[in-house]
Each structure stands twice: as structure tokens, then as C-alpha cells.
Motif scaffolding. Structure first.
Motif, mmCIF file in Angstrom:
data_model
loop_
_atom_site.group_PDB
_atom_site.id
_atom_site.type_symbol
_atom_site.label_atom_id
_atom_site.label_comp_id
_atom_site.label_asym_id
_atom_site.label_seq_id
_atom_site.Cartn_x
_atom_site.Cartn_y
_atom_site.Cartn_z
ATOM 1 N N GLU A 20 42.241 34.833 39.860
ATOM 2 C CA GLU A 20 41.246 35.974 40.403
ATOM 3 C C GLU A 20 40.324 35.162 41.653
ATOM 4 O O GLU A 20 39.972 35.646 42.689
ATOM 5 N N ARG A 21 40.276 33.757 41.292
ATOM 6 C CA ARG A 21 39.302 32.988 42.435
ATOM 7 C C ARG A 21 40.061 32.760 43.526
ATOM 8 O O ARG A 21 39.635 32.910 44.817
ATOM 9 N N ALA A 24 39.743 36.246 45.477
ATOM 10 C CA ALA A 24 38.514 36.326 46.080
ATOM 11 C C ALA A 24 38.176 35.067 46.950
ATOM 12 O O ALA A 24 37.369 35.321 47.758
ATOM 13 N N ARG A 25 39.002 34.054 47.278
ATOM 14 C CA ARG A 25 38.779 32.865 48.003
ATOM 15 C C ARG A 25 37.560 32.453 47.869
ATOM 16 O O ARG A 25 36.747 31.976 48.624
ATOM 17 N N ARG A 26 37.453 32.075 46.615
ATOM 18 C CA ARG A 26 36.005 31.426 46.053
ATOM 19 C C ARG A 26 36.434 30.327 45.001
ATOM 20 O O ARG A 26 36.720 30.464 44.054
ATOM 21 N N ALA A 27 36.388 29.188 45.571
ATOM 22 C CA ALA A 27 36.520 28.016 44.747
ATOM 23 C C ALA A 27 35.439 27.923 43.724
ATOM 24 O O ALA A 27 34.184 27.967 43.967
ATOM 25 N N ALA A 28 36.114 27.412 42.525
ATOM 26 C CA ALA A 28 34.924 27.168 41.652
ATOM 27 C C ALA A 28 34.786 25.568 41.161
ATOM 28 O O ALA A 28 35.579 24.672 42.154
ATOM 29 N N ASP A 31 37.876 22.875 41.719
ATOM 30 C CA ASP A 31 38.948 23.507 42.595
ATOM 31 C C ASP A 31 38.803 22.503 43.788
ATOM 32 O O ASP A 31 37.773 22.319 44.298
ATOM 33 N N TRP A 33 40.521 22.629 47.218
ATOM 34 C CA TRP A 33 41.531 23.252 48.171
ATOM 35 C C TRP A 33 41.588 22.809 49.684
ATOM 36 O O TRP A 33 40.402 22.346 50.169
#
Length: 173
Positions: A20-21, A24-28, A31, A33
Motif C-alpha cells: 500500500e505504501r 501510494a508512493r509514500r515511504a514510511a 523505507d 527508496w
């Protein structure tokens, strides 16, 4: 099995939260990247994984894997099985962030997934590539695939797996 290791890569089996991240292209926190990860191909592959997981539960080991470069720990792409095996065969798809292309990472990751398929008793893995995607065609061939068919826009490739002691190995060139 949550990770596969190659000389230069770690293939990490994604779970639903990580998928899901990526979509959404949202690193937690935690992460790591590459600047151009995820790219559109990653999002498409992970979206298919999420659909399959929602419908049938965790598909591992025949799911989706994040490709991480060991040298810097950055996520650089994804690779995975397009569904569960049928009649000893499974389809595979892959992609790398543009900054990671041209270094042989995709062939290395493909070879790791061929081993997973062989270890689970499969004898054939297939992949498709657009006719104008020469880089993908070379990647598949380096990983032990051979062209087995075509339509107007795509080539079909297959790797025939030997389930004895010998495994498909990439072309060293």
C-alpha cells in the motif's frame, strides 16, 4: 520465506502494508527508496499483488518482491509472479527504476525467482515483453529465458526448469 539473497541484491517479499505504501508512493520510516522508486511499473505490479492478496490471501512465495541493492540499501524495483502456478507453470514480471537499469540487476533478480519456482516443483516460467523493448529481451535471455512465441506487439519468453540438481543459470556475458 521473506527474503531472497543474490550477490548484489535482496529480494524482500512485500506484505500488504508495504504494498500500500508503494502504490501510494509514500515511504514510511525505515523505507529506503531510490529517488525514482517506485516508478509506474512498480505501482502496476504491486496493485496486482494487492488484488490477488485481497481475493486469495497471502500468495507467497508466488507474490511480489521489492528489489533492494545491497551496496546502498535502496529499493530499486520490483519483481514477482503474476498469479499462482498452474500445471507446473507460472508467469513472472519485473521492472527497475530508471536509475538502476543497465547493471544486470534484473537478470540477477530473475535468476533468483527461477530458483524459487524450481524449488517448488515448477518446470516452466514465462514472461512477456514488448517487441521494441530490446533491453528486456536481453535481460530475459541472460537469465536463461528463450523466445517461445509472439503476437503483433509482444514476444513470449520461457525458461524451462530442471528440477534435479542443476538449475537454470544466467548467461555470464
Amino acid at each position: 520465506m521473506t527474503e531472497l539473497h543474490t550477490p548484489r541484491l535482496t529480494l524482500h517479499a512485500v506484505d500488504t502494508a508495504e504494498a500500500e505504501r508503494i502504490v501510494a508512493r509514500r515511504a514510511a520510516a525505515g523505507d529506503v527508496w531510490a529517488d525514482d522508486f517506485p516508478f509506474e511499473g512498480d505501482v502496476l505490479g504491486v496493485t496486482a499483488f494487492l488484488r490477488a492478496a485481497s481475493a486469495h490471501g497471502n500468495p507467497q512465495p508466488f507474490g511480489h518482491y521489492r528489489i533492494t541493492r545491497n551496496a546502498d540499501g535502496q529499493a530499486i524495483g520490483g519483481i514477482g509472479f503474476k498469479g499462482q502456478p498452474r500445471n507446473g507453470c507460472v508467469e513472472i514480471g519485473y521492472g527497475l527504476a530508471p536509475s538502476a537499469r543497465g547493471h544486470g540487476y534484473a537478470a540477477e533478480a530473475l535468476t533468483a525467482l527461477l530458483t524459487v519456482a524450481a524449488d517448488h516443483g515448477l518446470f516452466r516460467v514465462v514472461a512477456e515483453t514488448d517487441k521494441d523493448n530490446l533491453a528486456s529481451q536481453r535481460t530475459l535471455e541472460r537469465a536463461g529465458f528463450r523466445q517461445s512465441g509472439a503476437d503483433d506487439h509482444r514476444y513470449l519468453y520461457e525458461a524451462l526448469l530442471d528440477n534435479s540438481e542443476q538449475r537454470v543459470s544466467p548467461d555470464p556475458s
